[in-house]
Enzyme design. Structure first.
Site, PDB file in Angstrom:
ATOM      1  N   TRP A 168       0.836  -1.205   0.000  1.00  0.00           N
ATOM      2  CA  TRP A 168       0.000   0.000   0.000  1.00  0.00           C
ATOM      3  C   TRP A 168       0.867   1.250   0.000  1.00  0.00           C
ATOM      4  O   TRP A 168       0.530   2.246  -0.649  1.00  0.00           O
ATOM      5  CB  TRP A 168      -0.903  -0.002   1.240  1.00  0.00           C
ATOM      6  N   HIS A 169       2.003   1.199   0.695  1.00  0.00           N
ATOM      7  CA  HIS A 169       2.862   2.371   0.763  1.00  0.00           C
ATOM      8  C   HIS A 169       3.528   2.673  -0.575  1.00  0.00           C
ATOM      9  O   HIS A 169       3.813   3.841  -0.873  1.00  0.00           O
ATOM     10  CB  HIS A 169       3.938   2.174   1.835  1.00  0.00           C
ATOM     11  N   GLY A 170       3.809   1.676  -1.361  1.00  0.00           N
ATOM     12  CA  GLY A 170       4.466   1.933  -2.639  1.00  0.00           C
ATOM     13  C   GLY A 170       4.536   0.691  -3.502  1.00  0.00           C
ATOM     14  O   GLY A 170       4.660  -0.432  -2.994  1.00  0.00           O
TER      15      GLY A 170
END
Length: 472
Positions: free
Chosen positions: A323-325
């Protein structure tokens, strides 16, 4: 437009507050929504119509879901999830999967793929989670859907939390969308202004100073990085990301309080944690709770076998990293934290309990190594950097400016002083107070003025002003 920019501080924010406070109660939501649309349009005009369209579709799908029963209700929920997750997947992960498919194809002797890169809209991860929260909460009966489309749009697009959170669940501010009179007090406004300026100072006076050196060190080739330099670079980034992101959250919460919204806390001194389990109760709190309630619990939570529980933990944190990257180093970062969450449950928590407060040290070191995975441009680059930290040459003291050493010392003190219970209680009481006694109000006012002068002076005199979570 970011909160620490001159455009926001000198023009947008003062104009917004003036119009908001002058507007009658019935028009305050209109002023807030108009400002939010302008705020987003400044940096993402090309995507504004797309987001507005998705908000409209979500509003009417959830209205239909609320009126339906049985399997039809579930169909509308699934439709809402597909719409929101599908948008996130396309914009955030298309390039990742095409790049990896192309690399595999080339490795097998075929030609690589060519495609036009998909541009990532700002704030899409936070938008998606909040739209999903609204859908699922209404489906579960936590709240009835809003009757006003404009109130719903304000919930999704409210500019203080729009770009990087905190992730505000619908039920947490559902009542405040229609009536904020209970929080429309001088005390709340003053506390909100102090919180905003405190966050601005954390970001500009600490995160930016450390970030300059972190960027320089991480840009070096591995052979140029000694072990002391590698550790200092990792420490600089460790404090940079905390003071940058928590500073932004402070600013968002502060703006919210100034206009009558009570956003949830997002950080609580994470570096004094005594285990990675505790770290995730203190770091990006709203994301951790979202993952727990909307992903971990539906997978079975703690109500499953031990093996399945560990698999669920790992799954949730790998997805959290993704989700972060959209890159392998983020997946590795999630898996790294998932591993230590499992190890906590297997034996580490028992060891930490025996050594007491000293368990802050190994937990912090684990966190620092994890941030290297998060910061590096590639997974191979992260592993090479960690190798220099562990087996690099220990020769010489890196040459930094006095400003860097002083800021690193400040960051260390402010990060760990809450390990003293009395300090942590004082912090929580100061930041969450609903009513301010006169001495505290005077102290807050003086601190606000001093920090604002220092922060603005730094912003005007420096061209280095990144925001780490802007791209997530």
């Amino acid at each position: 437009m970011v909160f620490s920019s001159t455009l926001f501080l000198f023009y947008f924010f003062p104009a917004f507050l003036l119009l908001y406070y002058l507007a009658p109660a019935r028009l305050k939501n209109f002023v807030a929504l108009t400002a939010s649309l302008l705020f987003y349009a400044w940096g993402g005009l090309n995507f504004l119509a797309l987001f507005l369209g998705s908000v409209v579709l979500n509003f009417f799908i959830i209205r239909l879901m609320d009126a339906a029963e049985g399997w039809q209700k579930r169909i509308y929920l699934i439709l809402s999830i597909i719409l929101n997750v599908g948008m996130l997947f396309y914009f955030k992960y298309t390039n990742f999967f095409l790049e990896n498919f192309s690399a595999v194809k080339e490795a097998m002797g075929g030609g690589g793929l060519t495609w036009e890169k998909v541009v990532l809209p700002i704030g899409i991860s936070f938008f998606t989670f909040e739209k999903l929260t609204y859908s699922i909460d209404v489906y579960r009966g936590v709240n009835k859907p809003l009757k006003s489309f404009w109130d719903f749009m304000l919930y999704i697009m409210l500019f203080p939390k729009m770009i990087a959170g905190p992730i505000v669940r619908f039920h947490e501010i559902a009542d405040q969308l229609t009536d904020r009179s209970a929080f429309d007090t001088i005390d709340h406004k003053l506390a909100g202004l102090f919180r905003f300026v405190l966050g601005l100072a954390k970001k500009t006076l600490i995160a930016n100073v450390l970030g300059q050196e972190a960027d320089r060190i991480f840009a070096l080739a591995p052979a140029e990085v000694s072990a002391p330099l590698a550790w200092l670079g990792a420490l600089a980034y460790t404090f940079q990301i905390y003071f940058d992101f928590s500073g932004y959250s402070d600013m968002a919460i502060g703006i919210g309080r100034m206009i009558g919204f009570q956003f949830p806390e997002n950080f609580n001194n994470p570096y004094i944690s005594r285990s990675i389990t505790e770290f995730w109760q203190r770091w990006h709190i709203t994301l951790g709770r979202w993952m727990r309630d909307y992903l971990y619990s539906p997978l079975g939570g703690n109500r499953v076998s031990t093996g399945r529980l560990y698999a669920n933990l790992w799954t949730v944190f790998i997805l959290s990293g993704f989700w972060h990257g959209a890159a392998w180093n983020f997946i590795a970062w999630g898996a790294f934290h998932g591993l230590f969450l499992v190890l906590d449950r297997l034996f580490l928590l028992r060891i930490y309990q025996r050594i007491g407060a000293l368990s802050i040290i190994p937990t912090f070191l684990i966190t620092v190594v994890g941030w290297v995975l998060f910061r590096a441009e590639t997974l191979s680059g992260a592993l090479a950097y960690i190798r220099r930290m562990l087996v690099g040459e220990w020769s010489g003291v890196p040459n930094f400016t006095r400003e860097f050493w002083f800021t690193l010392l400040l960051a260390t003190v402010f990060s760990f002083m809450a390990a003293l219970p009395r300090v942590e209680r004082w912090e929580l009481g100061t930041l969450s107070a609903d009513r301010l006694a006169l001495p505290r109000a005077i102290g807050m006012s003086l601190a606000t003025a001093l920090l604002l002068i220092l922060s603005v002076s730094y912003i005007v005199g420096s061209s280095f002003n990144p925001f780490i979570y802007f791209r997530f």
